[in-house]
Motif scaffolding. Structure first.
Motif, PDB file in Angstrom:
ATOM      1  N   GLY A 142      35.966  56.521  31.194  1.00 44.73           N
ATOM      2  CA  GLY A 142      36.056  55.542  32.359  1.00 44.73           C
ATOM      3  C   GLY A 142      36.215  54.342  31.756  1.00 44.73           C
ATOM      4  O   GLY A 142      35.988  54.093  30.994  1.00 44.73           O
ATOM      5  N   TYR A 143      36.272  53.882  33.018  1.00 44.70           N
ATOM      6  CA  TYR A 143      37.135  52.355  33.108  1.00 44.70           C
ATOM      7  C   TYR A 143      35.682  51.691  33.580  1.00 44.70           C
ATOM      8  O   TYR A 143      35.332  51.506  34.752  1.00 44.70           O
ATOM      9  N   LYS A 144      35.020  50.683  32.811  1.00 46.10           N
ATOM     10  CA  LYS A 144      34.144  49.108  33.292  1.00 46.10           C
ATOM     11  C   LYS A 144      35.009  48.456  34.187  1.00 46.10           C
ATOM     12  O   LYS A 144      36.240  48.216  33.742  1.00 46.10           O
ATOM     13  N   GLU A 145      34.286  48.176  35.232  1.00 46.52           N
ATOM     14  CA  GLU A 145      34.967  47.553  36.461  1.00 46.52           C
ATOM     15  C   GLU A 145      34.413  46.069  35.988  1.00 46.52           C
ATOM     16  O   GLU A 145      32.994  45.981  35.512  1.00 46.52           O
ATOM     17  N   ASN A 146      34.750  45.203  37.043  1.00 49.16           N
ATOM     18  CA  ASN A 146      34.268  43.865  37.086  1.00 49.16           C
ATOM     19  C   ASN A 146      34.242  42.959  35.585  1.00 49.16           C
ATOM     20  O   ASN A 146      33.104  41.904  35.495  1.00 49.16           O
ATOM     21  N   ILE A 147      34.542  43.196  34.442  1.00 46.15           N
ATOM     22  CA  ILE A 147      34.787  42.623  33.091  1.00 46.15           C
ATOM     23  C   ILE A 147      35.592  41.607  32.880  1.00 46.15           C
ATOM     24  O   ILE A 147      35.489  40.720  32.696  1.00 46.15           O
ATOM     25  N   ILE A 148      36.853  41.511  33.447  1.00 45.79           N
ATOM     26  CA  ILE A 148      37.940  40.389  34.028  1.00 45.79           C
ATOM     27  C   ILE A 148      37.691  40.232  35.590  1.00 45.79           C
ATOM     28  O   ILE A 148      38.255  41.268  36.101  1.00 45.79           O
ATOM     29  N   GLU A 149      37.288  39.257  35.585  1.00 44.13           N
ATOM     30  CA  GLU A 149      36.962  38.903  37.477  1.00 44.13           C
ATOM     31  C   GLU A 149      39.373  38.592  38.113  1.00 44.13           C
ATOM     32  O   GLU A 149      40.121  38.263  37.266  1.00 44.13           O
ATOM     33  N   GLY A 150      39.606  39.320  38.536  1.00 45.07           N
ATOM     34  CA  GLY A 150      40.785  39.600  39.566  1.00 45.07           C
ATOM     35  C   GLY A 150      41.230  40.670  38.812  1.00 45.07           C
ATOM     36  O   GLY A 150      42.386  41.582  39.369  1.00 45.07           O
ATOM     37  N   TYR A 151      40.878  42.027  37.714  1.00 47.02           N
ATOM     38  CA  TYR A 151      41.617  42.773  37.190  1.00 47.02           C
ATOM     39  C   TYR A 151      40.846  43.837  37.939  1.00 47.02           C
ATOM     40  O   TYR A 151      39.689  44.157  37.561  1.00 47.02           O
ATOM     41  N   ASN A 152      41.085  45.164  38.643  1.00 44.61           N
ATOM     42  CA  ASN A 152      40.280  45.940  38.508  1.00 44.61           C
ATOM     43  C   ASN A 152      41.485  47.999  37.788  1.00 44.61           C
ATOM     44  O   ASN A 152      42.437  47.809  37.889  1.00 44.61           O
ATOM     45  N   PRO A 153      40.816  48.385  37.097  1.00 44.12           N
ATOM     46  CA  PRO A 153      40.898  48.816  36.257  1.00 44.12           C
ATOM     47  C   PRO A 153      41.634  50.675  37.145  1.00 44.12           C
ATOM     48  O   PRO A 153      42.683  51.257  36.791  1.00 44.12           O
ATOM     49  N   ASN A 154      41.028  50.508  38.287  1.00 44.31           N
ATOM     50  CA  ASN A 154      41.412  51.662  39.094  1.00 44.31           C
ATOM     51  C   ASN A 154      42.244  50.884  40.002  1.00 44.31           C
ATOM     52  O   ASN A 154      43.235  52.374  40.744  1.00 44.31           O
TER      53      ASN A 154
END
Lengths: 431, 93
Positions: A142-154
């Motif tokens: 799975g992928y973590k969200e909200n790690i890099i502002e402005g980037y959504n792994p989904n």
């Protein structure tokens, strides 16, 4: 005195786990067969799930096996960077299971939405339930969200990470193809732990290999969330030889951790507050266990990975739920296809032992991770693993990697071995 | 040689107990690369083409040699007893 053994005899010894099966087991199986058959559900038909299946299939007369995966065709992680680098076609890593390969096994192509650990069923689409006595989960990462502002792994349509079979390899290849000469590419490499630790650097190497041929004077900046990485000296050696002035690696302490992304202007900002503009920004997201564990409430949101019993792979705190591969904390073992393959063998053998009422075997695992630096050069890291003395964790017996002074013949032979391992595995599992 | 010494220092456990289960599982891991089916893998040799004695010789050469290929590194952890035991499993004794 020993003459060459004939093929049939050899196969009868080794065919998937038969070293563990004796006549007494077959007798037990017959007795078991007289009772109601245990139902084993396998979620995920990637390398981990199918390896379990190939072992459990040996007793498929005595158990009911159902495999559920949302994808009918599977794209492998291994060799996928060669596809991105234009060295292999996507077809070479795409496989559909030959249903005749596995007898008495039902394949369901649907997405598992929820696991009810108490009542022992899973929900697939249309509110349909599938019951189980034992469930094996090998759902990948799975992928973590909200790690890099402005980037959504989904958002894989716009920013394909290509870190699993669902991702859009073609889309990313097109983005590379659309670049002009003199382009600047940023690759964001995640913090540990994540699937296939050397893969971001293999990817950078094979993209550099492509750029060198097709997009003169282009440059790759690897912004790394770590201060070191696996097989680093081997990669540095290869980059010096082939991609000097093309690849630049920026460790975390020198500004490698990206914290913000401006998609419109293609600018990233690092922890130190510096901004860098590029023509293409490629994120490999930070990772965690697959969403199915969180959605089903079997993994608390404050944990990233599934904790398991290292002998049985049973999920801690739950009966008859078994997990392997990228979503578990496997202690010293990295998250790799080779690891999942090795773990799946132990899991399946000990699940068979559980079903037959026999004692568990003490695990032994092997992992080898090959990395390509170009089409005909590769190097590897390998280690054996077993349990520690208190049998509560998996420990490495010491990893070793290819020499940085390997000759071209050695590098070439390792590339050949990487293909050999891959071909053996996909032939065993899919074809 | 330096690399090998470093490797040996890192080695804090080994397979020398030679329990049947351990040997069987070592063999199961061999099969991840060395195929079992009729499929002919041109990149990695099948163990079918060796006798037990040839297999032991090859493995001991990997283990005791100063090569750095993947098999050399994989076999360093095995004891001579491990190699004998896994050869007995593979070649059905």
């Amino acid at each position: 005195m020993n003459s060459k053994i004939n093929r049939r005899k050899f196969l009868s010894n080794l065919a998937s786990g038969l070293t563990f099966f004796t006549l007494s087991n077959l007798f037990l199986l017959k007795r078991l067969n007289a009772k109601s058959k245990p139902k084993v559900l396998i979620i995920g038909s990637g390398i981990g799930g199918l390896t379990c299946l190939s072992y459990l299939n040996k007793i498929s007369d005595a158990i009911d096996i159902i495999v559920i995966d949302k994808n009918k065709s599977i794209r492998t992680g291994p060799l996928s960077n060669l596809v991105l680098g234009g060295i292999l076609s996507e077809e070479k890593i795409t496989f559909t299971i030959d249903p005749k390969k596995y007898r008495n096994v039902k394949f369901v192509y649907d997405e598992v939405k929820y696991i009810d650990s108490d009542k022992k069923f899973v929900k697939v689409s249309g509110d349909v339930s599938v019951n189980f006595d034992f469930i094996i989960l090998s759902p990948g990462i799975g992928y973590k969200e909200n790690i890099i502002e402005g980037y959504n792994p989904n958002n894989t349509e716009l920013l394909p990470h290509c870190w699993d079979g669902d991702s859009n390899l073609k889309k990313f290849k097109k983005q590379l193809n659309d670049l002009d000469r003199n382009s600047k590419i940023i690759i964001s490499s995640p913090d540990y732990p994540y699937r296939c630790p050397p893969a971001p650097y293999e990817r950078a190497s094979l993209i550099a290999n492509y750029l060198k041929k097709k997009k003169n004077n282009s440059k790759i900046l690897i912004f790394d969330s770590k201060n070191s990485f696996t097989k680093q000296e081997n990669f540095f050696k290869e980059w010096n030889l082939y991609y000097n002035n093309i690849i630049e690696w920026i460790p975390r302490k020198k500004g490698g951790r990206i914290i913000k992304y401006d998609h419109q202007n293609k600018i990233i900002k690092n922890e130190q507050g510096n901004k860098v503009k590029a023509d293409l920004i490629h994120f490999i997201p930070d990772q965690k266990a697959s969403n199915i564990f969180f959605d089903s409430g079997v993994l608390d949101k404050k944990n990233d990975w599934c904790e398991i019993n290292p002998t049985t792979f049973e999920l801690k705190g739950f009966d008859d739920i078994f997990v392997l591969g990228d979503s578990i904390n496997a202690w010293d073992m990295p998250k790799s296809a080779f690891s999942a393959n090795s773990q799946a063998k132990v899991l399946a053998i000990n699940l068979i032992n559980k079903i037959l009422g026999r004692k568990f075997v003490d695990p032994v695992f092997l992992n080898t991770c090959y990395s390509f630096s170009k089409e005909n050069r590769a190097f590897s890291i390998t280690a054996w693993y077993r349990l520690n003395t208190s049998k509560d964790r998996i420990v490495s017996l010491g990893s070793s990697q290819s020499s940085i002074n390997s000759s071209h013949i050695d590098r070439n032979q390792e590339a050949s071995h990487a293909f050999g391992w891959f071909n053996t595995m996909v032939n065993d599992l899919f074809l | 040689m330096k690399k090998i010494s470093l490797f040996l220092i890192l080695l804090f456990l080994e397979f020398s107990t030679v329990a049947d289960d351990v040997s069987n599982l070592i063999v199961e891991n061999c099969t991840s690369c060395h195929n079992l089916n009729n499929y002919q893998n041109k990149n990695i040799p099948s163990l079918q083409n060796l006798t037990k004695e040839e297999f032991i010789k090859v493995m001991e050469k990997y283990k005791d040699g100063d090569g750095n290929g993947v098999m050399a590194r994989i076999s360093k952890v095995l004891t001579n007893q491990d190699i004998l035991k896994i050869s007995e499993i593979i070649y059905n004794e």
